[in-house]
Design an enzyme around this catalytic site. Structure first.
Site, PDB file in Angstrom:
ATOM      1  CG  ASP A 106     -12.096   5.276  -1.197  1.00  0.00           C
ATOM      2  OD1 ASP A 106     -10.860   5.402  -1.659  1.00  0.00           O
ATOM      3  OD2 ASP A 106     -12.316   4.606  -0.241  1.00  0.00           O
ATOM      4  CG  ASP A 166      -7.276   3.490  -1.791  1.00  0.00           C
ATOM      5  OD1 ASP A 166      -7.214   3.019  -0.645  1.00  0.00           O
ATOM      6  OD2 ASP A 166      -6.449   2.853  -2.597  1.00  0.00           O
ATOM      7  CD  GLU A 186      -5.231   4.344   3.103  1.00  0.00           C
ATOM      8  OE1 GLU A 186      -5.286   3.413   3.598  1.00  0.00           O
ATOM      9  OE2 GLU A 186      -5.013   4.364   1.782  1.00  0.00           O
ATOM     10  CG  HIS A 202     -12.195  -0.080   4.739  1.00  0.00           C
ATOM     11  ND1 HIS A 202     -11.592   1.221   4.844  1.00  0.00           N
ATOM     12  CD2 HIS A 202     -11.310  -0.525   3.438  1.00  0.00           C
ATOM     13  CE1 HIS A 202     -10.827   1.705   3.944  1.00  0.00           C
ATOM     14  NE2 HIS A 202     -10.570   0.472   3.184  1.00  0.00           N
ATOM     15  CG  ASP A 203      -7.944  -0.845   5.019  1.00  0.00           C
ATOM     16  OD1 ASP A 203      -8.696  -1.540   4.389  1.00  0.00           O
ATOM     17  OD2 ASP A 203      -7.208   0.140   4.451  1.00  0.00           O
TER      18      ASP A 203
HETATM   19  O1  TEU Z   1      -5.220   0.708   2.050  1.00  0.00           O
HETATM   20  C1  TEU Z   1      -3.666   1.010   1.812  1.00  0.00           C
HETATM   21  C2  TEU Z   1      -2.854   0.703   2.814  1.00  0.00           C
HETATM   22  O2  TEU Z   1      -1.733   1.305   3.058  1.00  0.00           O
HETATM   23  C3  TEU Z   1      -2.630  -0.684   3.171  1.00  0.00           C
HETATM   24  O3  TEU Z   1      -1.359  -1.057   3.771  1.00  0.00           O
HETATM   25  C4  TEU Z   1      -3.460  -1.243   4.258  1.00  0.00           C
HETATM   26  O4  TEU Z   1      -3.073  -0.676   5.697  1.00  0.00           O
HETATM   27  C5  TEU Z   1      -4.029  -2.525   4.053  1.00  0.00           C
HETATM   28  O5  TEU Z   1      -5.321  -2.715   4.465  1.00  0.00           O
HETATM   29  C6  TEU Z   1      -3.215  -3.181   5.127  1.00  0.00           C
HETATM   30  O6  TEU Z   1      -4.052  -4.632   5.479  1.00  0.00           O
HETATM   31  C7  TEU Z   1      -5.924   1.131   1.016  1.00  0.00           C
HETATM   32  C8  TEU Z   1      -7.360   0.767   1.373  1.00  0.00           C
HETATM   33  O7  TEU Z   1      -7.805   1.394   2.620  1.00  0.00           O
HETATM   34  C9  TEU Z   1      -7.427  -0.786   1.334  1.00  0.00           C
HETATM   35  O8  TEU Z   1      -8.682  -1.368   1.754  1.00  0.00           O
HETATM   36  C10 TEU Z   1      -7.029  -1.451  -0.017  1.00  0.00           C
HETATM   37  O9  TEU Z   1      -7.156  -2.845   0.226  1.00  0.00           O
HETATM   38  C11 TEU Z   1      -5.610  -0.754  -0.503  1.00  0.00           C
HETATM   39  O10 TEU Z   1      -5.550   0.615  -0.398  1.00  0.00           O
HETATM   40  C12 TEU Z   1      -5.578  -1.133  -1.978  1.00  0.00           C
HETATM   41  O11 TEU Z   1      -6.421  -0.373  -2.724  1.00  0.00           O
END
Ligand code: TEU
Ligand code: CA
Length: 538
Positions: free
Chosen positions: A97, A200, A255, A327-328
């Site tokens: 990542d 990311d 992403e 994971h989000d």
């Molecule tokens: O997520 C980026 C992101 O665009 C966020 O809006 C995401 O949708 C968020 O999880 C909403 O709850 C990335 C990673 O995937 C995430 O796990 C991180 O917390 C974030 O970047 C910050 O690095």
């Protein structure tokens, strides 16, 4: 030239919750190594692992303290090298990542920047003066709640900028020495034998002019998305990134939440910066603006049209990486199979859909056994910082405690972060020690060991679909063709294959074409049963 990654089957690992080899309650690299045979047997060959770097873990590793050290509970750099080598030996490629929109506030660059206002490291981040009357430069709300500005300790009118938590200060991509250091770090990781990176939150690296806008919530702030995400002008930074990625032959996945399709060529394709993108335009169908408490009552038809659009737009320009979970996100069964009675069969139907789409599919750990969300009863049972902030915001927007917990149970990132369930022993074979996060109580009935033995399990169905996908390059090479038949059915063609997905709990009479090659039910009698999926061949 044939690009191997277009033919790959992706799998995402959340290292904290995958497998805990030394039994301290936290997943680790040795744990991942011990499951390489399992992954090989499943049929996946491209693994993206969430951040493993040294971190204070404010946002579970997305706050990096040192890009070239491993978070001690995960293991060491030697363990990491062993994982890369052993995976490569099996033909399984590893993607790390890459978190370069921000660092941890404990990163040495930021520490130096904080301590000395003349430090060259101030230019690595966004330091700005407030209005002199005690207010920060502007009124934007960060992604995890609260203002995007944090006061610099010991200085009167100085603030630093963070799109996410206040412990994740944003990097300034205008700074050439910052870019050079990141480029060198990337080159060193590539030399260790990884295939590349999932990149990311990269569409946050350009910021709009730091001016206030109309307030949109009871906190007196306005969502930062419109001013920090996909902000016009971002292309110039993507050019820098492309140079680094090309020079090091990185395979990359961007992403790209909220990415506008008109700008796709900047992201992928011949002149794009990335090999593929994770497109979220069909992912956040159940909520508005990523707020858990703004739930939508979505129709299958609108989900279908978003999915069609994503597939069609992306194949025109470049390559995508379809996914249903990460994971989000909550578990896809809970999001997409809205009648619990059909969860088990729905899990298979979603497998059939994901693996027949165009692009390099990504399965999230546990999805292949049909893991589901985990109901918690009080805010103290949640771990994720975003769950806490969403809870506060939900209350402030007038919802009751009960309603707010309901929203978190539907959406919180803790849902997909519960430990992987390997067997039905205590802690699901993830560990002998109480895990760092609450265990999903379903592990006695949803686990790998039982499903390996059961011919009809979700896991064995995943293996079948993966096998089918690998057996015919048509699933990679042929165009995606939208083939709408009914408002509750997602149907499309891939070369000689037709795919039918009933995403409702209704029986739908349907004349299908060709012979059935894969069916998420045991039979088909002229009616597509609730949440039934089919692939036919002509
Ligand atoms: O997520 C980026 C992101 O665009 C966020 O809006 C995401 O949708 C968020 O999880 C909403 O709850 C990335 C990673 O995937 C995430 O796990 C991180 O917390 C974030 O970047 C910050 O690095
Ligand atoms: Ca451990």
């Amino acid at each position: 030239m044939q690009q191997w990654w277009k033919y790959a089957i992706g799998y995402q690992i959340y290292p904290m919750s995958f497998c805990d080899k030394n039994n301290d309650g936290i997943g680790d690299i040795k744990g991942i190594i011990s499951k390489l045979d399992y992954l090989e047997d499943l049929g996946v060959n491209l693994i993206w692992i969430c951040p493993m770097y040294d971190s204070p873990m404010d946002d579970n590793g997305y706050d990096i303290r040192d890009y070239e050290a491993i978070y001690a509970p995960f293991g060491t750099m030697e363990d990491m090298q062993e994982l890369i080598d052993k995976a490569n030996a099996k033909g399984i490629k590893i993607m790390m990542d890459l978190v370069v929109n921000h660092t941890s506030d404990e990163h040495i660059w930021f520490q130096k920047a904080l301590k000395d206002k003349h430090s060259p490291y101030r230019d690595y981040y966004w330091f700005k003066e407030g209005d002199g009357k005690g207010n920060p430069p502007c009124n934007w709300r960060s992604v995890f709640g609260g203002p995007v500005w944090e006061k610099v300790p010991g200085e009167d009118n100085m603030y630093y900028f963070h799109s996410f938590s206040k412990r994740q200060p944003d990097l300034n991509w205008n700074c050439p020495s910052m870019r050079r250091e990141l480029g060198e770090m990337i080159a060193r990781w590539m030399k260790r034998g990884i295939a590349g990176f999932r990149v990311d939150a990269i569409n946050f690296i350009n910021k709009d002019a730091f001016v206030s806008h109309e307030v949109d919530g009871p906190d007196g702030l306005v969502s930062c998305f419109a001013y920090t995400r996909n902000v016009p002008g971002i292309e110039k930074y993507y050019v820098y990134l492309k140079e680094i990625f090309d020079a090091n032959k990185c395979v990359t996945i961007c992403e790209a939440t909220g990415m506008p399709y008109e700008e796709l060529d900047v992201y992928v394709g011949e002149h794009g910066t990335f090999s593929m993108v994770f497109d979220f335009n069909y992912t956040n169908i159940d909520v508005e603006n990523e707020d858990y408490f703004r739930r939508t009552n979505w129709r299958v038809e609108s989900y279908r049209d978003l999915l069609y659009d994503s597939q069609l737009q992306l194949q025109k320009v470049g390559w995508s990486a379809p996914f249903l979970e990460n994971h989000d996100q909550p578990r896809c069964i809970n999001k997409l199979i809205r009648n619990e009675k059909y969860h088990a069969v729905g899990a298979k139907t979603l497998a059939l859909m994901l693996l027949s789409l165009k692009g390099t599919p990504f399965i999230y750990q546990g999805q292949e056994i049909g893991m589901v969300n985990f109901k918690r009863t009080g805010i103290e049972q949640f771990d994720d910082l975003n769950a806490k902030s969403q809870y506060e915001q939900s209350l402030a927007n007038g919802f009751s405690e009960e309603e707010s917990i309901y929203f978190l149970n539907m959406r919180s990132r803790d849902n997909s972060r519960t430990p992987m369930c390997w067997d039905k022993s205590q802690y699901g074979g993830f560990s002998n020690h109480e895990p760092w996060i609450l265990m999903n109580e379903k592990y006695p009935s949803i686990n790998v060991e039982d499903q390996i033995k059961d011919e009809t399990s979700v896991l064995n169905f995943y293996k079948k679909v993966i096998h089918l996908r690998k057996s015919d390059p048509a699933f990679v090479e042929s165009d995606f063709e939208a083939y709408p038949l009914h408002k509750d059915i997602i149907s499309y063609k891939r070369g000689k294959y037709t795919i039918y997905i009933n995403l409702s709990d209704k029986d739908i009479k349907l004349d299908i074409e060709g012979n059935i090659v894969l069916n998420s039910y045991s039979d088909y009698d002229g009616t597509l049963k609730p949440y039934q999926g089919l692939i036919t061949e002509q």
